[in-house]
Design a protein around this motif. Structure first.
Motif, PDB file in Angstrom:
ATOM      1  N   ARG A 134       0.832  -1.200   0.000  1.00 52.61           N
ATOM      2  CA  ARG A 134       0.000   0.000   0.000  1.00 52.61           C
ATOM      3  C   ARG A 134       0.870   1.254   0.000  1.00 52.61           C
ATOM      4  O   ARG A 134       0.573   2.225  -0.703  1.00 52.61           O
ATOM      5  N   VAL A 175       0.771   4.176  -2.856  1.00 49.00           N
ATOM      6  CA  VAL A 175       0.469   5.561  -2.498  1.00 49.00           C
ATOM      7  C   VAL A 175       1.610   6.479  -2.924  1.00 49.00           C
ATOM      8  O   VAL A 175       1.381   7.550  -3.489  1.00 49.00           O
ATOM      9  N   SER A 228       1.542   6.817  -6.750  1.00 51.62           N
ATOM     10  CA  SER A 228       0.454   7.652  -7.242  1.00 51.62           C
ATOM     11  C   SER A 228       0.685   9.125  -6.892  1.00 51.62           C
ATOM     12  O   SER A 228       0.280  10.011  -7.634  1.00 51.62           O
TER      13      SER A 228
END
Length: 101
Positions: free
Chosen positions: A87, A91, A94
């Motif tokens: 994750r 993150v 992005s």
């Protein structure tokens, strides 16, 4: 222990998958952390349970369930760590693409 791994491999894979999902979701969760005294208490409890399982202090069915619980907890924690790491990678990636655009 080898019997537990051979017989319960599906449950171990399921514990890993649930840990992976919980690790992915846990990054988003913003609850307060566990206090230090509670963390020490939980660590002591975990050490006592592992010691009881290693020393075979709990016989029979209860000992079997204790060993199975501890065995299932390991892939769950590994899945949590990997899910959180994945994750964080997504993150960060992005955020880089949004800032570059």
């Amino acid at each position: 222990m080898a019997y537990l791994v051979a017989f319960h491999w599906g449950w171990l894979a399921g514990a890993f998958a649930i840990g992976l999902a919980m690790g992915w979701v846990a990054v988003v969760h913003r609850a307060p952390g566990v206090s230090r005294p509670v963390m020490l208490l939980l660590s002591a409890l975990a050490a006592i349970l592992v010691g009881a399982a290693v020393a075979c202090l709990i016989p029979g069915r209860a000992g079997y369930w204790l060993e199975l619980l501890l065995l299932l907890f390991v892939p769950y924690l590994v899945g949590c760590a990997i899910g959180t790491w994945l994750r964080a990678l997504v993150v960060v990636r992005s955020m880089r693409t949004k800032s570059a655009a």
